[in-house]
Write an enzyme that holds these catalytic residues in place. Sequence first.
Site, PDB file in Angstrom:
ATOM      1  N   HIS A  85     -14.709  17.898 -10.922  1.00 61.61           N
ATOM      2  CA  HIS A  85     -15.757  18.198  -9.351  1.00 61.61           C
ATOM      3  C   HIS A  85     -15.471  18.654  -8.442  1.00 61.61           C
ATOM      4  O   HIS A  85     -14.582  19.224  -8.348  1.00 61.61           O
ATOM      5  CB  HIS A  85     -16.528  16.836  -9.109  1.00 61.61           C
ATOM      6  N   HIS A 111     -11.439  18.293  -7.381  1.00 64.34           N
ATOM      7  CA  HIS A 111     -10.721  18.077  -8.349  1.00 64.34           C
ATOM      8  C   HIS A 111     -10.286  19.959  -7.347  1.00 64.34           C
ATOM      9  O   HIS A 111      -8.567  21.103  -7.727  1.00 64.34           O
ATOM     10  CB  HIS A 111     -11.204  18.737  -9.814  1.00 64.34           C
ATOM     11  N   GLN A 146      -3.393   4.392 -19.389  1.00 62.90           N
ATOM     12  CA  GLN A 146      -3.565   3.968 -18.547  1.00 62.90           C
ATOM     13  C   GLN A 146      -5.412   3.511 -18.008  1.00 62.90           C
ATOM     14  O   GLN A 146      -5.224   2.967 -16.785  1.00 62.90           O
ATOM     15  CB  GLN A 146      -3.425   5.265 -17.456  1.00 62.90           C
ATOM     16  N   GLY A 154      -4.987  13.043  -4.997  1.00 60.22           N
ATOM     17  CA  GLY A 154      -6.044  13.416  -3.954  1.00 60.22           C
ATOM     18  C   GLY A 154      -5.717  11.576  -3.687  1.00 60.22           C
ATOM     19  O   GLY A 154      -5.076  10.918  -4.083  1.00 60.22           O
ATOM     20  N   GLU A 155      -6.350  11.992  -2.462  1.00 62.63           N
ATOM     21  CA  GLU A 155      -5.456  10.587  -1.676  1.00 62.63           C
ATOM     22  C   GLU A 155      -7.241   9.242  -1.807  1.00 62.63           C
ATOM     23  O   GLU A 155      -6.684   8.418  -1.689  1.00 62.63           O
ATOM     24  CB  GLU A 155      -5.943  10.425   0.230  1.00 62.63           C
ATOM     25  N   LYS A 156      -7.739   8.972  -2.487  1.00 62.17           N
ATOM     26  CA  LYS A 156      -8.746   8.760  -2.805  1.00 62.17           C
ATOM     27  C   LYS A 156      -8.219   7.117  -3.937  1.00 62.17           C
ATOM     28  O   LYS A 156      -8.336   6.097  -3.621  1.00 62.17           O
ATOM     29  CB  LYS A 156     -10.080   8.849  -3.870  1.00 62.17           C
ATOM     30  N   GLN A 204      -2.247   5.058  -6.477  1.00 64.47           N
ATOM     31  CA  GLN A 204      -1.213   6.285  -7.301  1.00 64.47           C
ATOM     32  C   GLN A 204      -0.577   6.904  -7.049  1.00 64.47           C
ATOM     33  O   GLN A 204       0.812   7.417  -7.028  1.00 64.47           O
ATOM     34  CB  GLN A 204      -2.724   6.751  -8.394  1.00 64.47           C
TER      35      GLN A 204
HETATM   36  O1  PAF Z   1      -5.912  10.563 -10.974  1.00 64.12           O
HETATM   37  C1  PAF Z   1      -5.941  11.299 -12.421  1.00 64.12           C
HETATM   38  O2  PAF Z   1      -6.859  11.650 -12.678  1.00 64.12           O
HETATM   39  C2  PAF Z   1      -4.455  10.178 -13.550  1.00 64.12           C
HETATM   40  O3  PAF Z   1      -4.148   9.426 -13.239  1.00 64.12           O
HETATM   41  C3  PAF Z   1      -3.754  10.891 -13.599  1.00 64.12           C
HETATM   42  C4  PAF Z   1      -2.835  11.371 -11.723  1.00 64.12           C
HETATM   43  C5  PAF Z   1      -4.344  12.567 -13.973  1.00 64.12           C
HETATM   44  C6  PAF Z   1      -2.487  10.825 -14.627  1.00 64.12           C
HETATM   45  O4  PAF Z   1      -3.128  10.741 -16.204  1.00 64.12           O
END
Ligand code: PAF
Length: 281
Positions: free
Chosen positions: A34, A37, A61, A147-149, A153
């Site tokens: 989107h 990104h 994940q 991204g900070e959203k 992470q």
């Molecule tokens: O934020 C994401 O899209 C995912 O968690 C990432 C960092 C690509 C890892 O799969």
Amino acid sequence: MLVFKTIDETRKFVSQARELDQTIGFVPTMGALHPGHLELMRRAKKENDLLVVSIFVNPIQFNNATDLKKYPRVLFKDLEMLKTIDCDAVFVPSVKEMYPEPINKTFDFGPLENVMEGAFRPGHFNGVAIVVEKLFEIVEPHKAYFGEKDFQQLAIIKSLVEMERIPVEIVPCAIVREKDGLAMSSRNVRLSPEERAMAPRIFKVLKEVAGKAGEMDPVLLQQWGMKQLQAEEAFDVEYFQIAEDATLQTIVNWQIGQGALAFVALKLGQVRLIDNIRINS
Ligand code: PAF
């Protein structure tokens, strides 16, 4: 734009680039790209000689099988979008290419992983760390953009890089929002028109919370914010937290010089949304 499906081809490309002293900016994604990104990617391209993107829906994940199954997969559209921003190479591995054998690695991120997303999505950050470490090892980027959203992470990835001494600079990028304030996310396409109309309320509450920080103590403010969100019948709120930026632990007293954010995760219909806002107390 080069499209690589294998680790070997990708490694060959990046090692040639490194021999030519070219810098590599990397944006790892799970696809369903989107404008948020694209913003990261434009920045990566501007700050480096080459832009490398990965698209890989990382199964390890996801702590919820339905979420994994329903995660949008639109590779053809993604590749078309990448062509518009002058991406140099995109790595689109299969699950077998990334994980030929089961992986049993366990990271320990301490208190950073036990709160918020970590508490509600067991194993999620371990899966993120495994894939990000592997992608860094394949792409060998000079800088990687997140991204900070996904603020938590980002904290986990910074900690991973420090712990494993990975020579990459992590570049945090501001949340990109729709005109009505909804944080851009690949999951937004799964919202029904009614849910989509409701979703901007999340950011409105976050802004109201940030606006009240000067006049309320953090514990009361957290309760107030939670109440506003819970008042919306469509929102199934998982957490609403006011936490410190460095440690992600709940703030009980405002302190001078401390960075604070309000974080929210909720389900709107079948879709889980997260967002956050910085608070200036
Ligand atoms: O934020 C994401 O899209 C995912 O968690 C990432 C960092 C690509 C890892 O799969």
